[in-house]
Each structure stands twice: as C-alpha cells, then as structure tokens.
Design an enzyme around this catalytic site. Structure first.
Site, mmCIF file in Angstrom:
data_model
loop_
_atom_site.group_PDB
_atom_site.id
_atom_site.type_symbol
_atom_site.label_atom_id
_atom_site.label_comp_id
_atom_site.label_asym_id
_atom_site.label_seq_id
_atom_site.Cartn_x
_atom_site.Cartn_y
_atom_site.Cartn_z
ATOM 1 C CD GLU B 214 22.367 -44.159 -75.348
ATOM 2 O OE1 GLU B 214 22.920 -43.213 -74.758
ATOM 3 O OE2 GLU B 214 22.982 -45.001 -76.024
ATOM 4 C CG HIS B 256 19.924 -25.015 -59.413
ATOM 5 N ND1 HIS B 256 21.186 -25.256 -58.973
ATOM 6 C CD2 HIS B 256 19.099 -25.288 -58.397
ATOM 7 C CE1 HIS B 256 21.132 -25.658 -57.712
ATOM 8 N NE2 HIS B 256 19.872 -25.680 -57.344
#
Lengths: 404, 304
Positions: B214, B256
């Site tokens: 997946e 981030h």
C-alpha cells in the site's frame, strides 16, 4: 494527525516553561491595533490557520506600530491561505533576534523511535537546510524509555555548532519540549524559527503541534485546541464529510467508516476494507471510471452505519451510480452490508432497480446478501468475480446510462 | 528463524472474555488451533469455550505453557498486555487491536526489540497455516477454508482483508497457501514484510511469496532491498495498491521534518519500480497473480 493552532500551542509552551513572545489573538483590525498599542513597540501579525509555510504565503507580516498592525490585520483577515480562510490573527511582540535556530521532535517510523532534529540555522524550511547545509543539522533517535535528558540535548546542540551561555538554556528547553511531546502523546512538535535573542535568551518564534487522534481518550486537555478535520490538511471538512463522521460516531465501536469527498466524478464509491478499497479505486480509474469520492466501510459495520454512508455517498451532486465491493470478508457480514446499502439507496431517494449499482460481496452470509441485492434489482457478484472484473462492470454500467 | 506457527503452537488469548475475542476463540478452536488459555485480569477461574481463564500471564504460563499470544484488548490496555507477554518471555505476540496510541506502540516495540520477541501487528487480522490447520486471529473468519487451502505459496499483506482475497485467488487458480500473514495496517508494526521474508526463505514448504503493498512507509522498498541482496531468493509476486493517491493533493503540510527522514518513498509507483528492478514480478491486478506464479514456478510446483 489533528493540528493545534499556534496561539494554543504557545499557551502550552508557556505552561511548560518554554519562553514564547508575548502575544494575543485578534479577530478585527481594531483589536489588532489595541493589542499593538498595549505592547508599545514593533509587532508581528500572523494568520492563525492550520497550514504550514505561512511565511511564504504572505501570512506573516511586520508592523512598527498600532496603525501598521491594523493595516496588516485588515489585509489578512478574510483572505484564504490554501483552503482555509483567515478569521483570526496573532499579534505578537517583535523579538530582537541574533540568530534563528530549528528544533523538532518527530516519529521516525523506519527507526520506530521518536527522533529529535535540530539545527543552528532555522527560519527557512528544514528541507532547505538539509539540502544546502546538511552539516548544520543534527538528528538522533530517542528512546521512549530513557527519554531526552538535558545533558544529551546539550551535546546535540554543541554538535550543531552552538557555543556559550545559550547551551544550558537550549538543553533545558529541548528537555521541556520532549516532556511536552510525551505528556500529550504528540506526533510532531516543531519550533521554526527558534530565536536566540540579542541578549542570549532562547524564545520559540513559532509552535507547530500535531496530536495523535488515537490517544485523544486520555487527553481531554487537548480537545478544545484541536482543529477538527486537520488530519486531512489541505482543506477544511466538507458538509458531507462532517455528515459521514456523524454517521460513524452514532455507533463508533462497530466497524469503520471513512468518507473523503473528491472533485467531480459520477460513481459513488463505497468499498472496503482498507487495502481492497485502494485496489478497487485504482481499478475503476484504469477502466476509465470517475469516482466522486473515496469511502471505506469495514470491520463488520451495523446496518444503520452502512445505510447512512450509502446515503452520504449518493447525496453528492452528480453521483449517478454506486460501486459496493469488498474483499472476501473474514467477519464482516455481507448480508448486513446488503441490507444497509438497499436501505441507504432508498433513503437517498433513489430507486435501486434503476440506479446503476454493482455489488461484489463475498464471505460471511453471502447467500443472504445475494438475495437482498437481487430482490432490490441490484447486480450482484460473489467470489467468482474478481475485484478488477467488478470494477470494469461498474464502469460499463455507467456508460450504458443505467439501462441494463 | 523457525516457523512462526505450526501444529505445535500453543496459543494464549489476552482479553479472551471480550465479545470479539470469544468469537475468534471459537473459530480458532474449530479450525484446530490449540488455544490453551486466556488472560483477563479479574476473570481468573472462568472459562471461554472450554478454555481456562487466568488473572495473570504468569499463572497461565505455569499451568498451560503457551508458545504464542493473541492480544485482543482495548487500545488503552494494549501496551500493558503486550508488556506482560514480553515479560513472560513469550516468543510470538500477535496484536489484533486497532487504534493504539502511537507512543504506546513505540514503547512496546522498544520492549520487544530488547527482548527479541516477534510481534505481528498491531492491527493484524492474524496468521494462518492451512497445512497444519492452525490460525491465530480472526483471519478467514469461521470458514477459513473458503479462502485458505493448504499449498506452497506464502502470503504477506498489509491489509487483513486482502490476505483472504489473495488466498481466494490462489485457491480458485488451483494453488494453496503455506503460511499467510497479515502484518497489520499501521505504519508502526512489529514485523515488517522484509523481516518476514526470512520466514518464507527458510520454509521448505513455501515455493513463492505473494506480497500486498500500500502507499506510505518503506516496507516495499525494504523488500526490494532484501531481494537485491539475495537474502530472499524465491519468486516474489507483488501487488501495490493505491496509485490513485499520488494524484490527490498531498495529505500533510506538517510533514516537513518527517519528509527528510522518509524522502519520496511512499509512492506506489516508486514501490513497484523498486520491486521490479530487484527482480520481483509485479502484478497490476490480482487476476495477474496466478499467471505470474505459473511463469516462474517449475512444473512440479504448479497446480495440476
């Protein structure tokens, strides 16, 4: 991964002994001016939206006085950053900055440990630091059992090139950040920029926090801070998504139900489980179909939940067909799915015998499931039809306009 | 690494008195699994489907000598249950529970790494070995033979439901399953697909492995790495779902810092490419899987 807005995160920082600039939220230019007036110096005005890289989006502005603060707030309030409208800004005192640092704690899923990331150059995105000045970045996995004591934090900052009287302050702040991370079950906590002031104090210029939804049961203190729907961060939840969540929460412990509204499309997508739904969606696309949403039901949901989800899927304008498919089930009762789907179609004001519907449901009680689907005039497939074949049949049913 | 489970497996069920666990215990017993005991604090002395229940793991170990544990307790209690099993030096712990707080998972994985315990899951539907008539967990439900017949193909899947769908596909094509493992749907799991390849490499009753992948994580890339390093040398057929997610807006702008660690490795297209380049056979649909197996197995390994 729901997020907490900056002013709330900073409130938690302050309580944990992490210095933050003085600041207050404002919902109007007048209020922003009043706050700036009270501070009596230059201020920063920041949009309170759950979106990263606000600086680049022009959502952080600087003002010298109350008039400037009012103008900045007028410019920001009502504007959109990404899909989020700014309705509140944070007005903060401006800090005399000597340097901008970076500090975060994340979960490193490869290492299977939390990881602290810090750098003597912050302010810009940490990706940029990693690209342009990788030596400035120091990062280490942290044991959940042993934690991040001050001495280790000091070592890391020294490795990052810091020296002088800020070292003990950085060690203490980093340890306090770690304790916040653990105490509130956070998935991410980030300070960028972390200011070193001209007087060698350390102050958090920003505060990004995201919480673990799975741990919310033991964190009532976070409930009022969490921005709902921000685990899907590119936009606020749509009305249908909120409705789907309501359907799920009527009986949250029986089965899973997720709904994600997508742009355009005409096939209502109601599949499961977690893996098969991904595959089925791929197959629809490959066959030239246009799903209008992604929805996953599984884990043996109740009939009411299936019916409610079916109604939500069919409520989106432009949906002219329904694809109901699962992998062969382990313990999910396919007869319950069948009854829920038929009921949901009727609740949506549609006729199951004329709406193009393709059902592929194999597994527990599938003989009863087949009967329910077929009595309602729905095309039913069992284990002998593969997932890819079912998807192609669905796309064919759409192109023949529902006349079967 | 010896076999995860076989006819000698003696299973303890933690949280055996729960609604779901009672049903799963009934199905496991009917299939042939030796469920020797259960633990539910406060319910010692009772029995579930004839299986004795103990208050503590230590009592259950003394009385019944389990070799594996199935954890089926609520999310808030799972860390404690897993820690109890690890402290009792049980070599295999299968965690069915879904939605455990992430920090608790980090803690239990750190404990199991230190103790050398094999953890399957969390959020695993279980492990089944049809040839020995043994299963741990809900895998296959009350009729496991609908999806799983004895055979020589191993299955590793990130999706519990797809574990069974793959078993079904194999059965309808004339193949059968040696061992099928649902590794769990979370990003933080005890045994990753790559570490489980060793199980199948060493298993004389496995000719090839089917892998279901997946989006997200580095699991498939790690599998490719093991194949490239010749740590796994049997044929591997892989199916990676969720390519459509690559065309949706990126999910999280907060990632981030995490993005630095993870790079661009979550994309199904990249996973397929890595697997293909390592020599795995990559299927686009399950329908392709039997043909790919046939193309790589020798005559004696194919079904009649």
């Amino acid at each position: 991964m729901a997020r907490i807005l900056e002013h709330h995160a900073k409130q938690m920082f302050a309580q944990a002994g992490i210095p933050v600039p003085e600041g207050y939220p404002a919902i109007s230019p007048d209020q922003a001016a009043t706050i700036a007036e009270g501070m009596g110096g230059p201020v920063v005005i920041k949009a309170l939206v759950p979106v990263g890289k606000r600086g680049e989006a022009g959502a952080v502005q600087f003002a010298e006085d109350s008039r400037g603060a009012s103008l900045a707030a007028r410019d920001l309030i009502g504007r959109y950053i990404g899909a989020y409208m700014i309705d509140t800004v944070l007005v903060e005192e401006r800090i005399e900055i000597a340097a901008e640092l970076y500090l975060s704690i994340i979960v490193d899923r490869d290492e299977r440990k939390p990881r602290v990331v810090l750098s003597a150059s912050g302010g810009v995105s940490i990706e940029q630091v990693a690209r342009e000045d990788p030596g400035a970045m120091v990062t280490e996995p942290i044991s959940m059992i042993r934690g991040l004591p001050e001495y280790r934090a000091r070592e890391l900052w020294v490795r990052a090139g810091m020296t002088g009287p800020v070292i003990p302050k950085l060690g203490q702040l980093t340890n306090r950040l770690w304790r916040l991370f653990v105490e509130h079950d956070l998935r991410l906590i980030e300070i960028n920029p972390l200011f070193r002031t001209t007087t060698d104090d350390i102050v958090a210029g920003d505060a990004v926090m995201s919480v673990d939804d799975a741990a919310s049961f033991r964190h009532p203190e976070l409930a009022r801070f969490v921005v709902p729907g921000t685990d899907r961060s590119w936009r606020p939840m749509t009305d249908l998504e909120i409705e789907a969540q309501r359907v799920h929460e009527l009986d949250p412990y029986r089965g899973s139900a997720r709904y994600l509204e997508l742009e355009g499309g005409n096939i209502g997508f109601l599949c499961g489980g977690g893996g098969a739904s991904l595959l089925l969606y791929d197959h629809l696309i490959e066959a030239g179909g246009q799903p209008a949403n992604y929805a996953e039901i599984g884990g043996n949901p109740t009939e009411q939940k299936v019916a409610g989800m079916t109604r939500v899927v069919l409520s989106k304008p432009g949906v002219e067909g329904l694809f109901v498919a699962h992998n062969i089930t382990n313990n999910t009762q396919t007869d319950v799915i069948a009854r829920g789907v038929v009921t949901g179609i009727r609740h949506a004001g549609r006729d199951p015998s004329s709406l193009p519907v393709v059902a592929r449901e194999a597994g527990l009680h599938d003989e009863e499931g087949r009967k329910t689907f077929e009595e309602a005039g729905i095309v039913y497939f069992g284990e002998r039809t593969t997932l890819a074949e079912a998807a192609r049949t669905m796309v064919d049913a759409m192109s023949s306009g529902g006349t079967r | 690494m010896s076999r995860l489970i076989d006819g000698s497996t003696r299973l303890l069920v933690q949280g055996i008195t729960g609604r779901e666990a009672r049903m799963v215990t009934r199905h496991m017993l009917a299939y042939g699994t030796a469920v020797v005991s259960g633990v539910t604090p406060g319910r010692g002395g009772q029995d579930v489907e004839g299986v004795p229940v103990f208050d503590t793991f230590t009592q259950a170990v003394q009385e019944t000598q389990p070799s594996a544990s199935l954890v089926s307790v609520p999310p808030a209690a799972t860390l404690d249950a897993v820690a109890e099993a690890i402290a009792a030096e049980i070599p295999l712990v299968v965690i069915a529970t879904e939605g455990i707080p992430q920090h608790d998972v980090l803690r239990m994985l750190e404990l199991s790494d230190e103790a050398g315990t094999v953890i399957i899951g969390p959020n695993s539907v279980g492990v089944i070995r049809p040839g020995d008539g043994v299963k741990i967990g809900a895998i296959g439900g009350e009729n496991p033979e609908r999806a799983f017949v004895p055979g020589r193909i191993g299955v590793i899947s990130r999706s519990g439901g797809m574990t069974s769908e793959i078993g079904l596909t194999l059965r309808l094509a004339g193949y059968g399953v040696s061992t099928a493992i649902s590794v769990g749907g979370d990003a933080l799991i005890g045994s990753t697909p790559a570490t489980l390849l060793a199980e199948f490499q060493n298993d004389l009753e496995t000719d090839a492995v089917v892998l279901f992948g997946e989006p997200g994580t580095r699991f498939e890339e790690d599998v490719a790495h093991r194949i490239r390093n010749s740590e796994f040398t049997k044929p591997l057929v892989a199916l990676v779902a969720g390519e459509f997610t690559e065309h949706l807006p990126e999910g999280t702008a907060f990632g981030h810092a995490a993005a630095i660690i993870e790079g661009d490795s979550g994309r199904p297209s990249a996973k397929r490419k890595a697997l293909q380049e390592a020599g795995a056979l990559v299927a686009r649909t399950l329908d392709d899987v039997p043909g790919l197996l046939e193309s790589t197995l020798t005559n004696t390994q194919r079904p009649n």
